[in-house]
Design an enzyme around this catalytic site. Structure first.
Site, PDB file in Angstrom:
ATOM      1  N   PRO A   2     -15.039  36.397  -6.153  1.00  0.00           N
ATOM      2  CA  PRO A   2     -14.807  37.115  -4.896  1.00  0.00           C
ATOM      3  C   PRO A   2     -13.317  37.225  -4.599  1.00  0.00           C
ATOM      4  O   PRO A   2     -12.566  36.256  -4.755  1.00  0.00           O
ATOM      5  CB  PRO A   2     -15.515  36.243  -3.861  1.00  0.00           C
ATOM      6  CG  PRO A   2     -16.501  35.430  -4.636  1.00  0.00           C
ATOM      7  CD  PRO A   2     -15.880  35.199  -5.970  1.00  0.00           C
ATOM      8  N   GLU A   3     -12.885  38.405  -4.177  1.00  0.00           N
ATOM      9  CA  GLU A   3     -11.492  38.600  -3.818  1.00  0.00           C
ATOM     10  C   GLU A   3     -11.295  38.263  -2.346  1.00  0.00           C
ATOM     11  O   GLU A   3     -12.241  37.952  -1.620  1.00  0.00           O
ATOM     12  CB  GLU A   3     -11.054  40.022  -4.157  1.00  0.00           C
ATOM     13  CG  GLU A   3     -11.229  40.320  -5.649  1.00  0.00           C
ATOM     14  CD  GLU A   3     -10.530  41.590  -6.117  1.00  0.00           C
ATOM     15  OE1 GLU A   3      -9.551  42.020  -5.486  1.00  0.00           O
ATOM     16  OE2 GLU A   3     -10.948  42.142  -7.156  1.00  0.00           O
ATOM     17  N   LYS A  52      -8.094  33.359  -1.641  1.00  0.00           N
ATOM     18  CA  LYS A  52      -9.444  33.110  -2.122  1.00  0.00           C
ATOM     19  C   LYS A  52      -9.959  31.732  -1.698  1.00  0.00           C
ATOM     20  O   LYS A  52     -10.981  31.272  -2.201  1.00  0.00           O
ATOM     21  CB  LYS A  52      -9.490  33.253  -3.641  1.00  0.00           C
ATOM     22  CG  LYS A  52      -9.102  34.650  -4.126  1.00  0.00           C
ATOM     23  CD  LYS A  52      -9.160  34.761  -5.634  1.00  0.00           C
ATOM     24  CE  LYS A  52      -8.753  36.165  -6.089  1.00  0.00           C
ATOM     25  NZ  LYS A  52      -8.833  36.332  -7.558  1.00  0.00           N
ATOM     26  N   ARG A 253      -7.908  39.563 -18.265  1.00  0.00           N
ATOM     27  CA  ARG A 253      -8.914  40.388 -17.608  1.00  0.00           C
ATOM     28  C   ARG A 253      -8.804  41.823 -18.109  1.00  0.00           C
ATOM     29  O   ARG A 253      -7.782  42.241 -18.641  1.00  0.00           O
ATOM     30  CB  ARG A 253      -8.717  40.370 -16.081  1.00  0.00           C
ATOM     31  CG  ARG A 253      -8.637  38.985 -15.459  1.00  0.00           C
ATOM     32  CD  ARG A 253      -9.963  38.267 -15.498  1.00  0.00           C
ATOM     33  NE  ARG A 253     -10.959  38.938 -14.683  1.00  0.00           N
ATOM     34  CZ  ARG A 253     -11.067  38.781 -13.382  1.00  0.00           C
ATOM     35  NH1 ARG A 253     -10.241  37.989 -12.720  1.00  0.00           N
ATOM     36  NH2 ARG A 253     -12.021  39.402 -12.700  1.00  0.00           N
TER      37      ARG A 253
END
Length: 269
Positions: A2-3, A52, A253
């Protein structure tokens, strides 16, 4: 993972559900049992998000620090809650809401000094009113050859931005993710910061969606229009120029960029 926009939304929901109330706390899994006993039947003050990281403030200065990582999540039930699964690290309840925390790599009871120590390791959070973009500029200036796309994912530079938001903000400002941070002009940085803030603020209430509602659906999308949420993230072709989107491995990523809309060299004004 989750950002920051999701963590801010969760913090808002938890404050709404529990602030100013006496809350039951227990740890069906057992890994947080001692800490849960110290919280049980205590007053919940508020939940706070920074990047976060989520902090639950309780009476007497107790703070629960949670980082959801890749697999953690809060599961909220309103009304009658089922029996807690053995994997629930922490269950909070104050009628009619029950909140189960499952799978976080970090769930710990800390004090204010420890909270401040955690924050000291993080860059500014674009979603907070106290965010200072000059601190981000200074961090970028320390490593001018570092690709800007890599720097944006570093939580020590900007807290809360994740892979989707760095990808989309760079596209919208026309900056190639591999461009060295030192070659991002002051004007470009200002536009990048404001774009990132706007996207993430929208994400708090609308979810992680970046495409402006006024834009037509992706001309070459094979998906339903309502699923066309991103400009370049996970896309095959650019919705604006039609060029083939390039996938760039960066920071471990998958990142995406349009070679036409995001040239590697800065265009002359």
């Amino acid at each position: 993972m989750p950002e920051g926009n999701t963590i801010h939304r969760l913090a808002g929901e938890q404050t709404r559900d529990f602030a100013g109330r006496i809350v039951r706390a227990r740890s069906p899994q057992g890994r947080f049992a001692r800490e849960a006993r110290r919280l049980d039947r205590r007053g919940f003050v508020r939940a706070e998000a920074y990047g976060k990281h989520l902090f639950q403030h309780w009476e007497s200065g107790r703070i629960v620090h949670v980082h959801l990582g890749m697999a953690g999540w809060f599961y909220r039930t309103e009304g009658s809650a089922a029996r807690a699964r053995p994997s629930v690290r922490l269950r909070l309840s104050a009628s009619p809401v029950t909140l189960d925390l499952i799978g976080p790599p970090t769930c710990e009871l800390v004090g204010e000094a420890e909270r401040l120590s955690i924050l000291a390791r993080l860059g500014p959070d674009p979603l907070r009113d106290d965010a200072d973009p000059e601190a981000v500029r200074e961090a970028l200036a320390k490593r001018p050859q570092r690709p800007i796309g890599d720097a944006l994912l570093d939580q020590r530079v900007i807290a809360g931005a994740g892979n989707i938001y760095r990808t989309e903000a760079l596209f919208l400002t026309g900056i190639h993710p591999l461009r060295p941070s030192g070659r991002v002009s002051s004007e470009e940085f200002s536009a990048l910061w404001e774009t990132l803030r706007a996207l993430m603020r929208r994400g708090v209430t609308e979810g992680t969606v970046t495409v402006d509602a006024s834009e037509t659906p992706h001309p070459k999308s094979v998906r339903a229009a309502e699923d066309d949420d991103f400009y370049v993230y996970g896309q095959a072709t650019c919705r604006r120029c039609g060029a083939r989107i390039r996938e760039i491995p960066l920071s471990g990523r998958r990142m995406f960029a349009c070679p036409t809309c995001q040239p590697k060299r800065r265009r002359r004004p």
